[in-house]
Design a protein around this motif. Structure first.
Motif, PDB file in Angstrom:
ATOM      1  N   TYR A  63     -26.834  49.969  29.478  1.00  0.00           N
ATOM      2  CA  TYR A  63     -27.687  49.982  30.671  1.00  0.00           C
ATOM      3  C   TYR A  63     -28.368  48.632  30.886  1.00  0.00           C
ATOM      4  N   GLN A  64     -28.775  47.992  29.805  1.00  0.00           N
ATOM      5  CA  GLN A  64     -29.411  46.687  29.925  1.00  0.00           C
ATOM      6  C   GLN A  64     -28.430  45.626  30.416  1.00  0.00           C
ATOM      7  N   VAL A  65     -27.197  45.689  29.939  1.00  0.00           N
ATOM      8  CA  VAL A  65     -26.169  44.751  30.406  1.00  0.00           C
ATOM      9  C   VAL A  65     -25.912  44.967  31.898  1.00  0.00           C
ATOM     10  N   MET A  66     -25.782  46.224  32.286  1.00  0.00           N
ATOM     11  CA  MET A  66     -25.526  46.536  33.697  1.00  0.00           C
ATOM     12  C   MET A  66     -26.692  46.096  34.578  1.00  0.00           C
ATOM     13  N   ALA A  67     -27.907  46.318  34.127  1.00  0.00           N
ATOM     14  CA  ALA A  67     -29.082  45.914  34.905  1.00  0.00           C
ATOM     15  C   ALA A  67     -29.154  44.399  35.038  1.00  0.00           C
ATOM     16  N   ALA A  68     -28.880  43.688  33.956  1.00  0.00           N
ATOM     17  CA  ALA A  68     -28.910  42.225  34.000  1.00  0.00           C
ATOM     18  C   ALA A  68     -27.820  41.694  34.927  1.00  0.00           C
ATOM     19  N   GLU A  69     -26.641  42.306  34.876  1.00  0.00           N
ATOM     20  CA  GLU A  69     -25.544  41.879  35.751  1.00  0.00           C
ATOM     21  C   GLU A  69     -25.883  42.126  37.217  1.00  0.00           C
ATOM     22  N   GLN A  70     -26.458  43.272  37.523  1.00  0.00           N
ATOM     23  CA  GLN A  70     -26.821  43.582  38.906  1.00  0.00           C
ATOM     24  C   GLN A  70     -27.910  42.652  39.422  1.00  0.00           C
ATOM     25  N   ARG A  71     -28.854  42.317  38.578  1.00  0.00           N
ATOM     26  CA  ARG A  71     -29.910  41.368  38.973  1.00  0.00           C
ATOM     27  C   ARG A  71     -29.296  40.006  39.279  1.00  0.00           C
ATOM     28  N   TYR A  72     -28.393  39.550  38.424  1.00  0.00           N
ATOM     29  CA  TYR A  72     -27.733  38.261  38.639  1.00  0.00           C
ATOM     30  C   TYR A  72     -26.940  38.280  39.941  1.00  0.00           C
ATOM     31  N   GLU A  73     -26.179  39.339  40.173  1.00  0.00           N
ATOM     32  CA  GLU A  73     -25.375  39.428  41.393  1.00  0.00           C
ATOM     33  C   GLU A  73     -26.255  39.461  42.642  1.00  0.00           C
ATOM     34  N   TYR A  74     -27.386  40.153  42.564  1.00  0.00           N
ATOM     35  CA  TYR A  74     -28.318  40.195  43.692  1.00  0.00           C
ATOM     36  C   TYR A  74     -28.846  38.799  44.004  1.00  0.00           C
ATOM     37  N   LEU A  75     -29.312  38.096  42.978  1.00  0.00           N
ATOM     38  CA  LEU A  75     -29.837  36.747  43.183  1.00  0.00           C
ATOM     39  C   LEU A  75     -28.755  35.790  43.652  1.00  0.00           C
ATOM     40  N   LEU A  76     -27.539  35.978  43.178  1.00  0.00           N
ATOM     41  CA  LEU A  76     -26.418  35.154  43.612  1.00  0.00           C
ATOM     42  C   LEU A  76     -26.144  35.366  45.100  1.00  0.00           C
ATOM     43  N   ARG A  77     -26.210  36.628  45.550  1.00  0.00           N
ATOM     44  CA  ARG A  77     -26.033  36.903  46.987  1.00  0.00           C
ATOM     45  C   ARG A  77     -27.129  36.222  47.802  1.00  0.00           C
ATOM     46  N   LEU A  78     -28.370  36.281  47.313  1.00  0.00           N
ATOM     47  CA  LEU A  78     -29.466  35.609  48.019  1.00  0.00           C
ATOM     48  C   LEU A  78     -29.214  34.105  48.110  1.00  0.00           C
ATOM     49  N   ALA A  79     -28.786  33.518  47.014  1.00  0.00           N
ATOM     50  CA  ALA A  79     -28.524  32.077  46.998  1.00  0.00           C
ATOM     51  C   ALA A  79     -27.391  31.723  47.966  1.00  0.00           C
ATOM     52  N   LYS A  80     -26.379  32.556  48.028  1.00  0.00           N
ATOM     53  CA  LYS A  80     -25.272  32.300  48.955  1.00  0.00           C
ATOM     54  C   LYS A  80     -25.727  32.442  50.399  1.00  0.00           C
ATOM     55  N   GLN A  81     -26.579  33.428  50.672  1.00  0.00           N
ATOM     56  CA  GLN A  81     -27.103  33.604  52.031  1.00  0.00           C
ATOM     57  C   GLN A  81     -27.914  32.393  52.463  1.00  0.00           C
ATOM     58  N   GLU A  82     -28.632  31.814  51.517  1.00  0.00           N
ATOM     59  CA  GLU A  82     -29.437  30.641  51.810  1.00  0.00           C
ATOM     60  C   GLU A  82     -28.608  29.355  51.747  1.00  0.00           C
ATOM     61  N   ALA A  83     -27.339  29.503  51.397  1.00  0.00           N
ATOM     62  CA  ALA A  83     -26.415  28.372  51.264  1.00  0.00           C
ATOM     63  C   ALA A  83     -26.934  27.345  50.258  1.00  0.00           C
ATOM     64  N   LEU A  84     -27.510  27.840  49.170  1.00  0.00           N
ATOM     65  CA  LEU A  84     -27.991  26.949  48.113  1.00  0.00           C
ATOM     66  C   LEU A  84     -26.816  26.549  47.238  1.00  0.00           C
ATOM     67  N   THR A  85     -26.731  25.296  46.923  1.00  0.00           N
ATOM     68  CA  THR A  85     -25.684  24.825  46.025  1.00  0.00           C
ATOM     69  C   THR A  85     -26.290  23.817  45.062  1.00  0.00           C
ATOM     70  N   CYS A  86     -25.735  23.802  43.896  1.00  0.00           N
ATOM     71  CA  CYS A  86     -26.137  22.828  42.887  1.00  0.00           C
ATOM     72  C   CYS A  86     -24.979  22.768  41.899  1.00  0.00           C
ATOM     73  N   GLU A  87     -24.548  21.609  41.559  1.00  0.00           N
ATOM     74  CA  GLU A  87     -23.369  21.488  40.706  1.00  0.00           C
ATOM     75  C   GLU A  87     -23.555  22.145  39.341  1.00  0.00           C
ATOM     76  N   ASN A  88     -24.788  22.328  38.904  1.00  0.00           N
ATOM     77  CA  ASN A  88     -25.050  22.930  37.592  1.00  0.00           C
ATOM     78  C   ASN A  88     -25.109  24.451  37.622  1.00  0.00           C
ATOM     79  N   ILE A  89     -25.103  25.042  38.802  1.00  0.00           N
ATOM     80  CA  ILE A  89     -25.195  26.489  38.910  1.00  0.00           C
ATOM     81  C   ILE A  89     -23.801  27.060  39.159  1.00  0.00           C
ATOM     82  N   PRO A  90     -23.344  27.909  38.259  1.00  0.00           N
ATOM     83  CA  PRO A  90     -22.026  28.505  38.465  1.00  0.00           C
ATOM     84  C   PRO A  90     -22.092  29.575  39.555  1.00  0.00           C
ATOM     85  N   VAL A  91     -21.451  29.330  40.668  1.00  0.00           N
ATOM     86  CA  VAL A  91     -21.407  30.298  41.758  1.00  0.00           C
ATOM     87  C   VAL A  91     -19.972  30.764  41.895  1.00  0.00           C
ATOM     88  N   ARG A  92     -19.776  32.069  41.687  1.00  0.00           N
ATOM     89  CA  ARG A  92     -18.423  32.604  41.766  1.00  0.00           C
ATOM     90  C   ARG A  92     -18.092  32.961  43.181  1.00  0.00           C
TER      91      ARG A  92
END
Length: 87
Positions: A58-87
């Motif tokens: 459950y902790q792995v799933m929760a951490a993964e969902q949090r990461y995916e949520y924040l990744l979607r937010l970053a993509k919506q904001e079109a944030l990019t940084c060469e050090n951030i892995p964006v799939r």
């Protein structure tokens, strides 16, 4: 210690890309979420007590969902940084 170095690197990257305030906070939170997710995967791979396996899953799933949520937010904001892995 490593996390402070990474945060400094992200702050420098964000500053170079012209990001400030909320954008930088989102980038740092995204990296923290990615680290937490990877750490929980490591814990899952090392846990052997059957009573803990479900909890760790459950902790792995929760951490993964949090990461995916924040990744979607970053993509919506079109944030990019060469050090951030964006799939």
């Amino acid at each position: 210690m490593k996390q402070r170095i990474k945060q400094k690197r992200f702050r420098e990257c964000a500053a170079d890309d012209g990001y400030g305030g909320a954008e930088m906070d989102l980038m740092l939170e995204l990296e923290d979420a990615r680290i937490q997710w990877k750490n929980m995967q490591t814990v899952y791979n090392e846990v052997s007590d059957p009573a803990l396996i479900d909890t760790v899953i459950y902790q792995v799933m929760a951490a993964e969902q949090r990461y995916e949520y924040l990744l979607r937010l970053a993509k919506q904001e079109a944030l990019t940084c060469e050090n951030i892995p964006v799939r």
